[in-house]
Design an enzyme around this catalytic site. Structure first.
Site, PDB file in Angstrom:
ATOM      1  CB  ALA A   1      -0.936  -0.011   1.205  1.00 13.24           C
TER       2      ALA A   1
ATOM      3  CG  ASP B   1      -0.096   0.052  -4.576  1.00 14.69           C
ATOM      4  OD1 ASP B   1       0.854  -0.308  -5.317  1.00 14.69           O
ATOM      5  OD2 ASP B   1      -1.012  -0.711  -4.218  1.00 14.69           O
TER       6      ASP B   1
ATOM      7  CB  SER C   1      -0.437  -4.932 -15.726  1.00  9.51           C
ATOM      8  OG  SER C   1      -0.483  -3.725 -16.432  1.00  9.51           O
ATOM      9  CB  ILE C   2      -5.743  -5.987 -14.656  1.00 11.88           C
ATOM     10  CG1 ILE C   2      -5.028  -7.257 -14.218  1.00 11.88           C
ATOM     11  CG2 ILE C   2      -6.889  -6.318 -15.583  1.00 11.88           C
ATOM     12  CD1 ILE C   2      -5.978  -8.248 -13.605  1.00 11.88           C
TER      13      ILE C   2
ATOM     14  CE  LYS D   1      -4.379  -7.721  -8.931  1.00 15.07           C
ATOM     15  NZ  LYS D   1      -3.070  -8.046  -8.360  1.00 15.07           N
TER      16      LYS D   1
ATOM     17  CE  LYS E   1      -4.022  -3.752  -5.568  1.00 12.54           C
ATOM     18  NZ  LYS E   1      -2.757  -3.967  -4.888  1.00 12.54           N
TER      19      LYS E   1
HETATM   20  S1  IVH Z   1      -5.707 -11.668 -15.506  1.00 11.28           S
HETATM   21  C1  IVH Z   1      -4.921  -9.271 -19.150  1.00 11.28           C
HETATM   22  N1  IVH Z   1      -6.607 -12.822 -13.332  1.00 11.28           N
HETATM   23  O1  IVH Z   1      -2.609  -9.636 -11.251  1.00 11.28           O
HETATM   24  C2  IVH Z   1      -5.198  -9.735 -17.801  1.00 11.28           C
HETATM   25  N2  IVH Z   1      -4.550 -11.659 -13.205  1.00 11.28           N
HETATM   26  O2  IVH Z   1      -1.836  -6.981 -13.283  1.00 11.28           O
HETATM   27  C3  IVH Z   1      -4.086 -10.503 -17.247  1.00 11.28           C
HETATM   28  N3  IVH Z   1      -3.496 -11.767 -10.989  1.00 11.28           N
HETATM   29  O3  IVH Z   1       0.447  -9.885 -12.132  1.00 11.28           O
HETATM   30  C4  IVH Z   1      -4.191 -10.869 -15.843  1.00 11.28           C
HETATM   31  N4  IVH Z   1      -5.031 -12.998 -10.033  1.00 11.28           N
HETATM   32  O4  IVH Z   1      -0.475 -12.196 -11.959  1.00 11.28           O
HETATM   33  C5  IVH Z   1      -5.620 -12.083 -13.887  1.00 11.28           C
HETATM   34  N5  IVH Z   1      -7.528 -13.920 -11.499  1.00 11.28           N
HETATM   35  C6  IVH Z   1      -6.541 -13.204 -12.057  1.00 11.28           C
HETATM   36  C7  IVH Z   1      -5.423 -12.789 -11.310  1.00 11.28           C
HETATM   37  C8  IVH Z   1      -4.441 -12.009 -11.927  1.00 11.28           C
HETATM   38  C9  IVH Z   1      -3.887 -12.382  -9.873  1.00 11.28           C
HETATM   39  C10 IVH Z   1      -2.269 -10.973 -11.118  1.00 11.28           C
HETATM   40  C11 IVH Z   1      -1.446 -11.281 -12.315  1.00 11.28           C
HETATM   41  C12 IVH Z   1      -0.816  -9.978 -12.690  1.00 11.28           C
HETATM   42  C13 IVH Z   1      -1.678  -8.964 -12.033  1.00 11.28           C
HETATM   43  C14 IVH Z   1      -2.416  -8.184 -13.075  1.00 11.28           C
END
Ligand code: IVH
Length: 723
Positions: free
Chosen positions: A42, A45, A90-91, A129, A337
């Site tokens: 946190a 971030d 990344s998301i 997540k 989050k």
């Molecule tokens: S999808 C295009 N699903 O979160 C989307 N990511 O920035 C690709 N992560 O480091 C990621 N749980 O390792 C996805 N259920 C989940 C996830 C997940 C954890 C992590 C991933 C990446 C970060 C995304």
């Protein structure tokens, strides 16, 4: 006040920018390369967002090497570099931890897709997540050929050797898998595996091993294991995996599979042998996303692994294509989050608190900090060894952690923020409350005050323990009032609760309390108690009367509650119940030998010794006699008929929601049939009873081959019907 000047750049902004970049570079290096972060996520971030905001205000100052311009980490040189066939994105992260976080995402998706209120809700897939590290697993002709970390999204590290040691990752796929298949997911470490690993590490360190360390959290332990140069060591670090996406895959025109939805794709991955979390769910519209967020938030602390939020994804793959990407983030997904469970704050003081059994606990007094959803001002340092190991000192900047209902604790000190040389903390050798000697017995972790009931802190805790809901229950008797009653010497021992004002009155008349008892009839006793209570601070006559009623009510109790309320060391609620059931009567327990006590289920030598020691003390026998004389009673009987015992020796674990039985009902039924209910699944568990939304306990049961029952199965077992 700062004035806004679009042409001049305040030099402190420029300076702050440089400092932020430098700081973030350092922390990113510790996090991604060394797997040894020194600040909570946190905090990282927060610094990152501050830099983003500053750069947004001064875009001309953005440099290509700014931490904001990179995704993820940098490859360690020791590992071969792998260029990803399809970049690992990344998301976008939604840090708004309210329901609005999910609503904003749904609204954005609907806008992008030009949907109106008349259109149906969008179908999403909601996933946890996972808090580990992203991995790309490449299979060619059904064989695992390469595993790579995300790295900067374009290029990662080849960690195939280490990943091969993860049992959950298939090395070979069924024949219906496509020629080229890249599965993406999260490598993580289960919490129990993490605890066990750290325990092993501590033992190695204690045995003098060089270069060994304990890990801060499961994610760092996982990252360390994955990037361990020696695969033999990696193999000793138990890792797990969840699949959540695809990289490169044989296209349909070359015979590859066609998926219509993300959910179907996950089901197919499951059929090929990849672990897919049982928590993953389809959700219709914002309402169900919010419900998912809340439900997972509730389960978070009970899961077998760490998560730091949830991820929402548009389910339809054609809609995903339509939505596309912005820079390096898909528009069709967002991470939502949960409130941070670790934050930074400073130590204002270190106090030592005295518990009911005299245990001294060092407690850090903190500058108030919002963590795990509440404002925290105290954090336990557990005991002398822990306090020493963490080396927390007054003035230090520390990471505080609060997860679920667990009491907040200090995780570690940020040594580079320590100012000057504050005194190391030392445990006092006298009780801070009563000044009696405090001793640490050999083999024990805790110092204990030897003052016993002479120590007012112990008296207060003993009274609160007796009065609590799970014991005899005196509603409205809180710690502030107990403080006053003890400080003013109105209550010294438990029976004094039922003789409020007697001591002062007897002294006034220069007679003993027994003589006083002869002189006071019931109504005079009430009047004396009422006036005594009304004299306390913040005690109106009405609340005084309510408390007297509650005290009166508490006199009708049960044997297990009374026994538990006495506060005998090692006698918790469950043991008190067993003792009551076995002996039926208090006198039988008070006079039982250690050998007789050992016959009780659940009672081992330490507990038996502790019970015997307690009742060997004349003043404890006296307290019981006086409580009885004050009218505290409970139904006694012969030792209970031990009729239904067909489940004795069987241990049950309950998980999820059963269709008709509440958790307490199910527990009571099992106990009535002689069984026991435990909190966690192990090899010794006889049955796991699972309802809907069952969590990690069910996974664990399946993993350990523990039989799983539904409610009907449980009922059948209770009735003695063979399954
Ligand atoms: S999808 C295009 N699903 O979160 C989307 N990511 O920035 C690709 N992560 O480091 C990621 N749980 O390792 C996805 N259920 C989940 C996830 C997940 C954890 C992590 C991933 C990446 C970060 C995304």
């Amino acid at each position: 006040m700062q004035t806004l000047d679009l042409f001049a750049m305040p030099s402190d902004d420029a300076q702050r920018l440089a400092t932020l970049r430098q700081t973030l570079h350092e922390h990113a290096h510790r996090y991604y390369v060394l797997d040894e972060p020194s600040i909570p996520d946190a905090e990282y971030d927060r610094l990152f967002r501050e830099l983003q905001a500053l750069e947004a205000a001064h875009p001309e100052l953005i440099t290509p090497d700014s931490p904001t311009q990179r995704v993820g980490g940098k490859a360690l040189e020791q590992f071969a570099q792998v260029r990803h066939a399809v970049p690992m994105l990344s998301i976008r992260t939604e840090t708004d931890t309210q329901a609005s976080g999910a609503e904003n995402f749904d609204a954005r998706i609907r806008r992008e897709l030009s949907l109106t209120e008349l259109d149906a809700p969008v179908t999403y897939v909601a996933e946890p997540k996972f808090d580990g590290l992203a991995m790309n697993l490449r299979y060619e002709h059904g064989v695992l050929v390469q595993a790579a970390t995300r790295g900067d999204g374009e290029t990662g590290e080849d960690v195939t050797q280490n990943i091969r040691t993860i049992g959950q990752i298939p090395l070979r796929l069924p024949t219906d898998a496509p020629d080229v298949l890249e599965v993406r997911g999260e490598v993580y470490m289960r919490r129990d595996d993490f605890e066990a690993l750290n325990e092993r590490q501590r033992q190695k360190i204690a045995a003098g091993a060089k270069g060994e360390k304990t890990f801060v959290n499961p994610r760092n332990a996982a990252a360390g294991a994955v990037r361990q140069l020696d695969p033999a060591i990696a193999a000793q670090r138990p890792l797990s995996f969840f699949a959540y996406g695809l990289g490169e895959i044989t296209p349909p025109e070359a015979g590859g599979p066609v998926f219509a939805t993300h959910y179907d794709m996950l089901q197919t991955l499951k059929s090929w042998g990849f672990p897919v979390s049982a928590l993953v769910k389809r959700a219709q519209g914002a309402i169900e996303l919010v419900a998912f967020y809340d439900a997972i938030g509730q389960q978070r602390d009970g899961l077998g692994f760490d998560i730091d939020g949830v991820v929402y994804k548009v389910d339809s793959l054609s809609l995903q294509r339509q939505l596309g990407f912005v820079t390096r983030e898909p528009r069709w997904a967002v991470a939502h989050k949960f409130p941070a469970q670790e934050m930074l704050t400073t130590v204002l003081a270190i106090d030592v608190q005295v518990g009911r059994t005299g245990k001294l606990t060092p407690v850090a007094k903190l500058a108030p900090v919002f963590v795990g959803g509440v404002t925290v001002t105290n954090a336990t340092l557990h005991n002398e060894d822990e306090a020493r190991r963490k080396d927390v000192r007054v003035g230090d900047t520390v990471i505080v952690r609060r997860a679920g209902d667990v009491i907040p604790e200090v995780v570690s000190v940020l040594l580079d923020k320590r100012v000057g040389e504050p005194e190391p903390f030392t445990m006092p050798h006298t009780c801070p409350v009563c000044a009696s000697a405090a001793v640490r017995e050999e083999g024990e972790a805790d110092y204990r005050c030897t003052g016993g009931l002479f120590c007012s802190a112990q008296r207060k805790q003993a009274i609160l323990h007796f009065a609590q809901r799970r014991a005899v229950e005196v509603e409205g008797l809180g710690d502030k009032l107990v403080d006053q009653l003890v400080e003013r010497d109105v209550v010294r021992t438990l029976p004094d609760l039922y003789r409020l004002g007697w001591r002062a009155q007897a002294e006034l008349l220069a007679i003993s309390q027994d003589q006083l008892a002869d002189e006071l009839d019931a109504s005079k006793q009430q009047a004396l108690a009422l006036s005594t209570l009304s004299n306390m601070d913040r005690m109106a006559v009405l609340s005084a009367q309510n408390l007297l009623d509650a005290l009166q009510k508490s006199k009708q109790t049960t044997l297990p509650r009374f026994l538990f309320g006495l506060g005998i060391r090692h006698v918790g609620e469950a043991t008190a119940k067993e003792l009551a059931r076995h002996f039926g009567q208090l006198d039988a327990i008070m006079t039982a030998t250690e050998a007789q006590l050992l016959e009780v289920a659940d009672v081992g030598p330490i507990v038996a010794r502790s019970i015997r020691t307690f009742f060997d003390q004349p003043h404890n026998v006296e307290v019981v006699a006086q409580l009885r004389a004050c009218g505290v009673t409970w139904p006694e009987g012969p030792p209970a008929e031990r009729a239904p015992t067909h489940l004795s020796g069987k241990t049950f674990v309950l998980t999820g929601t059963l269709p008709t039985l509440g958790r307490e009902d199910a527990k009571a039924l099992i106990e009535a049939a002689g069984g026991k209910v435990a909190g966690s699944v192990s090899k010794k568990t006889s049955y796991v009873v699972a309802g809907s939304e069952a969590g990690s306990k069910l996974d664990k049961a399946l993993e350990l081959d523990v039989p799983v029952l539904d409610e009907a199965g449980l009922q059948a077992l209770l009735q003695g019907v063979d399954e």
